[in-house]
Scaffold this active site. Structure first.
Site, PDB file in Angstrom:
ATOM      1  CG  ASP A 193       0.159  -0.214   2.769  1.00  0.00           C
ATOM      2  OD1 ASP A 193       0.337  -0.317   2.451  1.00  0.00           O
ATOM      3  OD2 ASP A 193      -0.730  -0.022   3.207  1.00  0.00           O
ATOM      4  CG  HIS A 241      19.638   2.063 -20.583  1.00  0.00           C
ATOM      5  ND1 HIS A 241      18.535   2.127 -20.924  1.00  0.00           N
ATOM      6  CD2 HIS A 241      19.934   2.832 -20.937  1.00  0.00           C
ATOM      7  CE1 HIS A 241      17.762   3.329 -21.452  1.00  0.00           C
ATOM      8  NE2 HIS A 241      19.296   3.911 -21.782  1.00  0.00           N
ATOM      9  CG  ASP A 250      23.264   8.394 -18.957  1.00  0.00           C
ATOM     10  OD1 ASP A 250      23.382   9.492 -18.972  1.00  0.00           O
ATOM     11  OD2 ASP A 250      23.242   7.473 -20.660  1.00  0.00           O
ATOM     12  CG  ASP A 293      20.235  12.017 -20.749  1.00  0.00           C
ATOM     13  OD1 ASP A 293      21.438  11.123 -19.995  1.00  0.00           O
ATOM     14  OD2 ASP A 293      20.105  11.068 -21.752  1.00  0.00           O
ATOM     15  CG  HIS A 297      24.151   3.820 -27.870  1.00  0.00           C
ATOM     16  ND1 HIS A 297      24.556   5.153 -28.045  1.00  0.00           N
ATOM     17  CD2 HIS A 297      25.241   3.369 -26.737  1.00  0.00           C
ATOM     18  CE1 HIS A 297      25.505   5.537 -27.557  1.00  0.00           C
ATOM     19  NE2 HIS A 297      26.187   4.317 -27.759  1.00  0.00           N
ATOM     20  CG  HIS A 343      17.971  10.294 -26.340  1.00  0.00           C
ATOM     21  ND1 HIS A 343      16.759  11.176 -25.299  1.00  0.00           N
ATOM     22  CD2 HIS A 343      18.596  10.158 -25.733  1.00  0.00           C
ATOM     23  CE1 HIS A 343      18.190  11.009 -24.208  1.00  0.00           C
ATOM     24  NE2 HIS A 343      19.072  10.335 -24.831  1.00  0.00           N
ATOM     25  CG  HIS A 360      14.640   8.565 -24.204  1.00  0.00           C
ATOM     26  ND1 HIS A 360      15.602   7.013 -23.611  1.00  0.00           N
ATOM     27  CD2 HIS A 360      16.193   8.432 -23.476  1.00  0.00           C
ATOM     28  CE1 HIS A 360      16.288   7.067 -22.815  1.00  0.00           C
ATOM     29  NE2 HIS A 360      17.116   7.405 -23.237  1.00  0.00           N
ATOM     30  CD  GLU A 398      22.946   9.276 -24.881  1.00  0.00           C
ATOM     31  OE1 GLU A 398      22.900   8.296 -24.847  1.00  0.00           O
ATOM     32  OE2 GLU A 398      21.591  10.016 -25.625  1.00  0.00           O
ATOM     33  CE1 TYR A 429      28.464   2.123 -23.691  1.00  0.00           C
ATOM     34  CE2 TYR A 429      28.049   1.984 -26.249  1.00  0.00           C
ATOM     35  CZ  TYR A 429      28.123   2.860 -25.036  1.00  0.00           C
ATOM     36  OH  TYR A 429      27.832   4.145 -25.222  1.00  0.00           O
ATOM     37  NE  ARG A 444      25.829   6.372 -22.939  1.00  0.00           N
ATOM     38  CZ  ARG A 444      25.320   5.399 -22.083  1.00  0.00           C
ATOM     39  NH1 ARG A 444      26.261   4.839 -22.741  1.00  0.00           N
ATOM     40  NH2 ARG A 444      25.300   5.669 -21.101  1.00  0.00           N
ATOM     41  CD  GLU A 464      23.605  11.967 -22.672  1.00  0.00           C
ATOM     42  OE1 GLU A 464      23.974  10.472 -21.414  1.00  0.00           O
ATOM     43  OE2 GLU A 464      22.383  11.199 -23.462  1.00  0.00           O
TER      44      GLU A 464
HETATM   45  N1  GLY Z   1      20.345   8.250 -19.682  1.00  0.00           N
HETATM   46  C1  GLY Z   1      19.850   7.857 -21.185  1.00  0.00           C
HETATM   47  C2  GLY Z   1      20.098   7.995 -21.891  1.00  0.00           C
HETATM   48  O1  GLY Z   1      21.486   8.568 -22.545  1.00  0.00           O
HETATM   49  O2  GLY Z   1      19.821   7.774 -22.984  1.00  0.00           O
HETATM   50 MN    MN Z   2      20.490  10.117 -23.307  1.00  0.00          MN
HETATM   51 MN    MN Z   3      22.455   9.033 -20.820  1.00  0.00          MN
END
Ligand code: GLY
Ligand code: MN
Ligand code: MN
Length: 423
Positions: A37, A230, A247, A258, A337, A341, A348, A372, A376, A394, A396
């Site tokens: 609950d 992720h 990230d 982000d 990837h 975005h 996103h 980004e 890897y 990465r 970004e």
């Molecule tokens: N943090 C998720 C992405 O970079 O899309």
């Molecule tokens: Mn991102």
């Molecule tokens: Mn990110």
């Protein structure tokens, strides 16, 4: 801060895009159970928030469009002493009347009876049937009486593509806080033992500066963990000789940031880490430099793939001719990837990438997107020189498209090797 006048304009724009003799219903989010609950902290639905700026649940925005004219109505939950004792004060109908410039304000308990009446004047319903609501069955049943049903979400999400100056200010504010968090992480990492300690330092910085929440679960991945895109377990030991991919971005007044930075746990990059890092950084900078109105995101994607593929060949990670490897998509193993975005109310951002005719939407003044690129390399990938194995990188940033090109909204979060090492 976004003024009520801006929300009024958004509702007006949406109303004008609807067919004559229609009704549009946009519901707030519903509270979500975490266990038994107890609930997750409530987070308003982004589309509902975009049109109202209202943060309570059990609310609805209704737009009734006649031939040309339209009226908008807001339903808010009524004051209730017992509920407010447990869950906090509600705005209530009386005070809401002063805050929202709509044609009428009603209590949420009146929702279904009022909708019954509006339906008698409408032929078409715009609604988001993906949402969860206690009115779902009622609305499903009512919808059968009408001529046609449309998904309202794409109409709102198209509007959300171009950000207003007030929205950009909030994204900038989110990024100021996120900058402090990332710089704090860089400074703290040599003294910490576990990924979650670093996560705590980052989220401390978010909360300390009044950011409501993180915009997504922070990724703090040491060494090979970074190769899970992720990764959110954040429970491994920090290895002194490894890199950590962080990230993390806060949400400020519903607007996301982000940011990814990849830093050495100790104070210096090793030679192999430096080689891979420099490749990703050079690609990131080149792709950002291409951003200007009318360019396509797919163009940024293909250029990033081209540059990363050539870089992987130069480092001996991919063997062969870059063009041929690119054609065979061999680089995808190391860069699986997208280049970025839309970002806004959602990290996103739920805005379209294609227009109604299926054509890719080009970048325009006022849009915000992430860039980004990454590389890897799994620790067990024996096809790669040993020194590169177990490294995931990465970088970004969050970019605003402007009429003259772009503005990197996160330009002052350090990413040059020498700046990271110095910090
Ligand atoms: N943090 C998720 C992405 O970079 O899309
Ligand atoms: Mn991102
Ligand atoms: Mn990110």
């Amino acid at each position: 801060m976004i003024e009520e006048s801006e929300y009024v304009k958004r509702r007006e724009k949406l109303a004008k895009s609807l067919r004559s003799n229609s009704i549009a219903i946009i519901l707030s989010a519903s509270a979500k159970i975490r266990s038994n609950d107890t609930e997750y902290p409530f987070r308003q639905d982004s589309n509902f928030y975009y049109l109202t700026g209202f943060k309570e649940d059990n609310a609805a925005l209704v737009i009734v469009r006649a031939k040309k004219a339209y009226e908008s109505y807001l339903f808010v939950q009524e004051k209730d002493k017992e509920q407010e004792l447990w869950h906090g004060k509600r705005l209530g109908v009386k005070r809401a009347k002063k805050c929202f410039h709509v044609d009428a304000l009603f209590g949420s308990s009146e929702f279904e009876s009022k909708i019954e009446k509006f339906f008698t004047k409408s032929h078409y319903l715009y609604y988001d049937f993906k949402g969860e609501s206690k009115h779902q069955d009622f609305l499903q049943k009512k919808a059968k009486e009408l001529l046609a049903l449309y998904d309202i979400a794409p109409f709102i999400e198209r509007m959300r593509l171009v950000k207003s100056p007030a929205e950009i200010e909030l994204i900038k504010k989110a990024l100021q806080i996120t900058k402090e968090a990332h710089h704090r992480a860089i400074q703290k990492s040599p003294a910490l033992a576990f990924e979650y300690e670093l996560q705590a330092e980052i989220e401390y910085a978010f909360k300390k500066r009044g950011a409501y929440s993180d915009a997504y679960t922070s990724i703090v991945a040491c060494g090979n963990g970074a190769n899970t895109l992720h990764y959110i377990a954040n429970d491994k030991k920090l290895r002194k000789d490894a890199l950590i991919l962080i990230d993390a971005g806060c949400e400020y007044e519903y607007y996301a940031s982000d940011i990814t930075r990849t830093i050495p746990v100790s104070k210096k990059f090793t030679k192999a880490q430096r080689e891979l890092y420099s490749l990703v950084l050079d690609v990131e900078k080149e792709i950002i430099s291409m951003i200007k109105p009318d360019i396509l995101r797919s163009k940024l994607q293909s250029r990033a793939e081209e540059l990363l593929c050539q870089g992987l060949v130069n480092l001996g990670i991919l063997k062969g001719e870059a063009k041929e490897l690119l054609r065979k998509k061999k680089h995808k193993k190391y860069y699986p990837h997208g280049i970025g975005h839309w970002m806004g109310l959602d990290v996103h951002d739920a805005c379209p990438y294609k227009d109604a005719a299926g054509k890719e939407i080009s970048l325009q003044d006022g849009m915000v997107l992430t860039i980004e690129p990454g590389i890897y390399i799994d620790k067990n990938d024996t096809s790669v020189p040993k020194r590169y194995r177990g490294i995931g990188i990465r970088i970004e940033d969050d970019i605003l498209v402007t009429c003259s090109g772009h503005e990197n909204l996160s330009a002052d979060i350090v990413k040059e090797i020498k700046d990271i090492e110095m910090l």
